[in-house]
Design an enzyme around this catalytic site. Structure first.
Site, PDB file in Angstrom:
ATOM      1  N   ARG A  99       4.024  -4.130   8.234  1.00 59.51           N
ATOM      2  CA  ARG A  99       4.849  -2.993   7.371  1.00 59.51           C
ATOM      3  C   ARG A  99       6.221  -3.755   7.247  1.00 59.51           C
ATOM      4  O   ARG A  99       7.179  -4.027   8.045  1.00 59.51           O
ATOM      5  CB  ARG A  99       5.124  -2.127   8.013  1.00 59.51           C
ATOM      6  CG  ARG A  99       6.057  -0.763   7.379  1.00 59.51           C
ATOM      7  CD  ARG A  99       6.052   0.517   7.663  1.00 59.51           C
ATOM      8  NE  ARG A  99       4.667   1.291   7.253  1.00 59.51           N
ATOM      9  CZ  ARG A  99       4.521   2.693   7.125  1.00 59.51           C
ATOM     10  NH1 ARG A  99       5.532   3.385   7.494  1.00 59.51           N
ATOM     11  NH2 ARG A  99       3.374   3.164   6.708  1.00 59.51           N
ATOM     12  N   HIS A 126       1.332   0.453  -1.073  1.00 61.30           N
ATOM     13  CA  HIS A 126       0.891   1.000   0.265  1.00 61.30           C
ATOM     14  C   HIS A 126      -0.709   1.157  -0.104  1.00 61.30           C
ATOM     15  O   HIS A 126      -1.316   2.201   0.030  1.00 61.30           O
ATOM     16  CB  HIS A 126       1.459   2.357   0.366  1.00 61.30           C
ATOM     17  CG  HIS A 126       1.313   2.911   1.973  1.00 61.30           C
ATOM     18  ND1 HIS A 126       0.718   2.212   2.795  1.00 61.30           N
ATOM     19  CD2 HIS A 126       1.817   4.077   2.415  1.00 61.30           C
ATOM     20  CE1 HIS A 126       0.894   2.972   3.902  1.00 61.30           C
ATOM     21  NE2 HIS A 126       1.444   4.132   3.515  1.00 61.30           N
ATOM     22  N   GLN A 129      -2.997   3.458   2.186  1.00 64.29           N
ATOM     23  CA  GLN A 129      -2.619   4.563   1.852  1.00 64.29           C
ATOM     24  C   GLN A 129      -3.816   5.105   0.929  1.00 64.29           C
ATOM     25  O   GLN A 129      -4.498   6.200   0.782  1.00 64.29           O
ATOM     26  CB  GLN A 129      -1.415   4.957   1.553  1.00 64.29           C
ATOM     27  CG  GLN A 129      -1.273   6.511   1.235  1.00 64.29           C
ATOM     28  CD  GLN A 129      -1.344   7.324   2.528  1.00 64.29           C
ATOM     29  OE1 GLN A 129      -0.701   7.249   3.652  1.00 64.29           O
ATOM     30  NE2 GLN A 129      -2.060   8.377   2.324  1.00 64.29           N
ATOM     31  N   ASP A 221       5.008  12.336  -3.434  1.00 67.82           N
ATOM     32  CA  ASP A 221       5.466  11.389  -2.079  1.00 67.82           C
ATOM     33  C   ASP A 221       7.066  11.857  -2.202  1.00 67.82           C
ATOM     34  O   ASP A 221       7.671  12.444  -3.021  1.00 67.82           O
ATOM     35  CB  ASP A 221       5.113  10.309  -2.313  1.00 67.82           C
ATOM     36  CG  ASP A 221       5.728   9.389  -1.227  1.00 67.82           C
ATOM     37  OD1 ASP A 221       5.819   9.663  -0.203  1.00 67.82           O
ATOM     38  OD2 ASP A 221       5.771   7.923  -1.399  1.00 67.82           O
ATOM     39  N   CYS A 261       1.089  11.631   1.106  1.00 64.32           N
ATOM     40  CA  CYS A 261       0.872  10.625   2.000  1.00 64.32           C
ATOM     41  C   CYS A 261       1.476  11.157   3.486  1.00 64.32           C
ATOM     42  O   CYS A 261       1.000  10.585   4.584  1.00 64.32           O
ATOM     43  CB  CYS A 261       1.054   9.227   1.600  1.00 64.32           C
ATOM     44  SG  CYS A 261       3.012   9.333   1.270  1.00 64.32           S
ATOM     45  N   ARG A 289      -6.878   7.838   7.379  1.00 66.46           N
ATOM     46  CA  ARG A 289      -6.440   6.691   7.447  1.00 66.46           C
ATOM     47  C   ARG A 289      -7.091   5.678   8.452  1.00 66.46           C
ATOM     48  O   ARG A 289      -7.226   4.559   8.232  1.00 66.46           O
ATOM     49  CB  ARG A 289      -4.976   6.393   7.983  1.00 66.46           C
ATOM     50  CG  ARG A 289      -3.925   7.512   6.943  1.00 66.46           C
ATOM     51  CD  ARG A 289      -3.529   6.678   5.717  1.00 66.46           C
ATOM     52  NE  ARG A 289      -3.199   5.167   6.059  1.00 66.46           N
ATOM     53  CZ  ARG A 289      -1.830   4.934   6.051  1.00 66.46           C
ATOM     54  NH1 ARG A 289      -0.983   5.806   6.063  1.00 66.46           N
ATOM     55  NH2 ARG A 289      -1.589   3.667   6.463  1.00 66.46           N
TER      56      ARG A 289
HETATM   57  N1   CP Z   1       1.673   7.858   5.215  1.00 68.10           N
HETATM   58  C1   CP Z   1       1.951   6.871   6.336  1.00 68.10           C
HETATM   59  O1   CP Z   1       2.019   5.650   5.926  1.00 68.10           O
HETATM   60  O2   CP Z   1       2.794   7.483   7.245  1.00 68.10           O
HETATM   61  P1   CP Z   1       3.775   6.484   8.171  1.00 68.10           P
HETATM   62  O3   CP Z   1       4.896   6.090   7.658  1.00 68.10           O
HETATM   63  O4   CP Z   1       3.939   7.550   9.512  1.00 68.10           O
HETATM   64  O5   CP Z   1       2.918   5.468   8.848  1.00 68.10           O
HETATM   65  N1  NVA Z   2       7.210   5.897  -0.124  1.00 62.70           N
HETATM   66  C1  NVA Z   2       7.118   6.060   1.223  1.00 62.70           C
HETATM   67  C2  NVA Z   2       6.054   6.312   1.693  1.00 62.70           C
HETATM   68  C3  NVA Z   2       5.978   6.690   3.330  1.00 62.70           C
HETATM   69  C4  NVA Z   2       4.890   6.531   3.834  1.00 62.70           C
HETATM   70  C5  NVA Z   2       8.224   4.929   1.659  1.00 62.70           C
HETATM   71  O1  NVA Z   2       8.003   3.909   1.400  1.00 62.70           O
HETATM   72  O2  NVA Z   2       9.186   5.393   2.550  1.00 62.70           O
END
Ligand code: CP
Ligand code: NVA
Length: 302
Positions: A99, A126, A129, A221, A261, A289
């Protein structure tokens, strides 16, 4: 899988997405059959940003397949060049889940390491997701092809991955954002092409009502993603008309579902009433997930 990595949605072919969703559904039904699917495989989890769902579901997925996870938090490549990090890791582990802030970081890890790299969210995509989202939609409606998904809010990483994955599975996708926060033009073009090939339509609009009218799925989101905290106040002003309220959701098709998400900011992109309503499937998404990532790990490393 034809690609060695999953750095974005584009690393899967259309039929591989179908295959992955079928496998995930089967793994969800009969998890014990897969308890030794990846025996003794080690996977490194590298997280530059916070996470609840992605981090825990990857750890659990790896354990439930008979493998083991090791995790590192913080900037990737801060103490030493990223290409060295990648070439250390591939001597110890069979796969890397990352990440990151920049999409380039995920792609450089993939370029320099000899083991598969999975994008666990970057500023641009993502993709894990989107797989869970599509499984959730499939479960709700039996099939996703021909259904309409409306996304309202920020044209961000989650929107990008949803557009790419839903269009190639034959869903009509409508994305409503303020004009200055539209999805990247190159991603919209790719999604448009995928929609055309699959007999679906992609619509980009500034009107949440136009997007949501008659839709089967309403998705939103956060307005400020991780790393954009300083813009939160300005964004709140621009995005207010894009909030998913009960009144907006009423304009969707009867039987429409609401997806997010998570994490959600109640009172910003969605009201408490909507996220707690019977139309909300956000915890099915979170559960999925786990199942979709198990299928992904098996397809990449099995
Ligand atoms: N939806 C999602 O990716 O959640 P987290 O940021 O908690 O991993
Ligand atoms: N768009 C959000 C998604 C979190 C799962 C972010 O990048 O923070």
């Amino acid at each position: 899988m034809h690609a060695p990595d999953f750095t974005s949605d584009l690393d899967l072919l259309d039929d591989e997405v179908e295959k992955l969703l079928d496998l995930a559904a089967e793994m969800k039904q009969t998890p014990t059959r897969y308890a030794q699917a990846l025996p003794g495989k080690s996977i490194a989890l590298l997280f530059e940003k916070p996470s609840l769902r992605t981090r825990l579901t990857f750890e659990l997925a790896i354990k439930q397949l008979g493998g083991e996870a090791v995790a590192v938090d913080g900037p990737i490549g801060g103490r030493e060049p990223l290409k060295d990090v990648a070439r250390n890791l591939d001597r110890w582990v069979n796969g890397i889940v990352a990440r990151t802030f920049s999409q380039t970081t995920v792609e450089d890890l993939a370029r320099w390491s000899a083991v598969p790299v999975i994008n666990a969210l970057s500023d641009r995509y993502h993709p894990c997701q989107a797989l869970a989202d599509l499984l959730t939609i499939r479960e709700a409606f039996g099939a996703e092809r021909g259904r309409t998904l409306a996304y309202t809010g920020d044209g961000n990483n989650v929107a990008h991955s949803l557009m790419l994955t839903a269009c190639r599975l034959g869903m009509n996708v409508r994305v409503a954002t303020p004009p200055d926060y539209a999805p990247s033009a190159d991603i919209a073009e790719r999604a448009q092409a995928a929609a055309r090939t699959n007999g679906a339509e992609l619509l980009l609009t500034a009107s949440p009502e136009e997007a949501v009218r008659g839709a089967d799925v309403v998705y939103t989101d956060v307005w400020a993603s991780m790393g954009q905290e300083a813009e939160a106040e300005t964004r709140r002003r621009h995005f207010q008309p894009y909030q998913v309220t009960a009144a907006l959701l009423k304009q969707a098709a009867p039987g429409a579902i609401f997806l997010h998400c998570l994490p959600a900011h109640r009172g910003e992109e969605v009201t408490d009433e909507v996220i707690e309503s019977t139309q909300s499937r956000v915890f099915d998404q979170a559960e999925n997930r786990l199942h979709t990532q198990k299928a992904l790990l098996l397809m990449l490393l099995g």
